[in-house]
Design an enzyme around this catalytic site. Structure first.
Site, PDB file in Angstrom:
ATOM      1  N   HIS A  34     -22.682 -30.825  14.012  1.00  0.00           N
ATOM      2  CA  HIS A  34     -23.925 -30.909  14.769  1.00  0.00           C
ATOM      3  C   HIS A  34     -23.583 -31.121  16.233  1.00  0.00           C
ATOM      4  O   HIS A  34     -22.393 -31.091  16.621  1.00  0.00           O
ATOM      5  CB  HIS A  34     -24.809 -32.041  14.226  1.00  0.00           C
ATOM      6  CG  HIS A  34     -24.086 -33.357  14.090  1.00  0.00           C
ATOM      7  ND1 HIS A  34     -23.656 -34.104  15.170  1.00  0.00           N
ATOM      8  CD2 HIS A  34     -23.706 -34.056  12.992  1.00  0.00           C
ATOM      9  CE1 HIS A  34     -23.067 -35.203  14.746  1.00  0.00           C
ATOM     10  NE2 HIS A  34     -23.076 -35.204  13.423  1.00  0.00           N
ATOM     11  N   HIS A  37     -20.769 -33.587  17.180  1.00  0.00           N
ATOM     12  CA  HIS A  37     -19.411 -33.042  17.063  1.00  0.00           C
ATOM     13  C   HIS A  37     -19.099 -32.105  18.228  1.00  0.00           C
ATOM     14  O   HIS A  37     -17.997 -32.138  18.799  1.00  0.00           O
ATOM     15  CB  HIS A  37     -19.258 -32.253  15.759  1.00  0.00           C
ATOM     16  CG  HIS A  37     -19.349 -33.073  14.518  1.00  0.00           C
ATOM     17  ND1 HIS A  37     -20.414 -32.964  13.645  1.00  0.00           N
ATOM     18  CD2 HIS A  37     -18.516 -33.999  13.985  1.00  0.00           C
ATOM     19  CE1 HIS A  37     -20.231 -33.794  12.634  1.00  0.00           C
ATOM     20  NE2 HIS A  37     -19.087 -34.437  12.811  1.00  0.00           N
TER      21      HIS A  37
END
Length: 282
Positions: A34, A37
């Site tokens: 997501h 990250h």
């Protein structure tokens, strides 16, 4: 972008990168990527010539087999997201046997008590599993810098301790929490929530912010009572713990010290999904 699944191929590839004297950044993940990250990957790309992103759901850090089974696995989506960020990325997505070729077990570590509180207390063996896989990745990849999110702040402090004891130079870079519009800390587990609960779970961050404000004038006990009261009134959310601790030692605060930095840590079950978050308290 290059996808590698085997150790030997990875080592050959890393050898060519090092032959070109390139600096190397590492972003270890368990996939289901997501924006949180991606913020780590972007920072790693900005600070290094090449970046390795690992995607590996590590079995030894799950003390609950159901949690391991439910953990989302979305490799194709992950690769598409990483490709949108940059092409100077090597993705290492190994099978379990590539990293645990002598049995799926954790090593034993001593972290001066960092692993005994909060997550460590409620998830026995969790940090031994984390440290085992992180050390394997560090020793295999030998990055110059490794990037970890502050959402898992306790893990970040343990990884710093682990890296300090390794026989090569490695800088651990902590990166700020990325949040959804309602304040919910971004997590791969969020996709397991219903849309209604995903919105409602913004209460976790709202409560942390109010706890931080209260901690300016109230003691930790009073703040803890406030947090417990908030979640006792929620039938579909359950507070597992709230703890105010020293940032460096993770020792629960008993009496505020003027020159110490504190952080509030929380774990909440929402629709049976375990969510964690933290916030600086001063």
């Amino acid at each position: 972008m290059k996808l590698i699944s085997g150790r030997k191929e990875l080592l050959n590839h890393l050898g060519s990168l090092r032959g070109a004297h390139e600096s190397l950044g590492l972003v270890p993940t368990m996939g289901a990527l997501h924006e949180g990250h991606l913020s780590l990957v972007k920072k790693a790309l900005a600070e290094n010539d090449s970046v390795v992103v690992t995607i590996f759901v590590n079995p030894t850090q799950f003390n609950n087999p159901d949690d391991l089974e439910k953990y989302p696995k979305t490799l194709d989506e992950d690769l598409a997201l990483l490709g949108s960020v940059g092409q100077e990325i090597t993705v290492f997505a190994p099978a379990v046997e590539e990293l645990y070729n002598k049995g799926i077990t954790s090593k034993k570590y001593f972290f001066d008590g960092l692993d005994k509180v909060m997550e460590g207390a409620f998830r026995p063996g969790h940090f031994s599993g984390v440290a085992t896989i992180v050390q394997k990745l560090f020793e295999l990849i030998r990055p110059d810098k490794a990037y970890f999110g502050e959402k898992d702040f306790q893990q970040l402090q343990i990884v710093r301790k682990l890296a300090h004891n390794l026989p090569f130079d490695l800088q651990i870079v902590g990166c700020p929490i990325v949040r959804e519009p309602n304040g919910l800390a971004m997590s791969s587990r969020n996709r397991l929530l219903s849309e209604e609960m995903r919105e409602k779970a913004g209460l976790i961050y709202k409560t942390l912010k109010e706890a931080g404000r209260m901690f300016g004038t109230e003691n930790a006990t009073k703040v803890g009572e406030y947090v417990s009261g908030v979640f006792s009134g929620e039938s579909d959310m359950e507070l597992e713990y709230f703890q105010i601790a020293d940032e460096a030692t993770l020792t629960p605060v008993k009496r505020k010290q003027e020159n110490s930095k504190y952080r509030g840590f929380i774990a909440v079950y929402a629709e049976g999904i375990r969510l964690i978050d933290n916030i600086a308290m001063n």
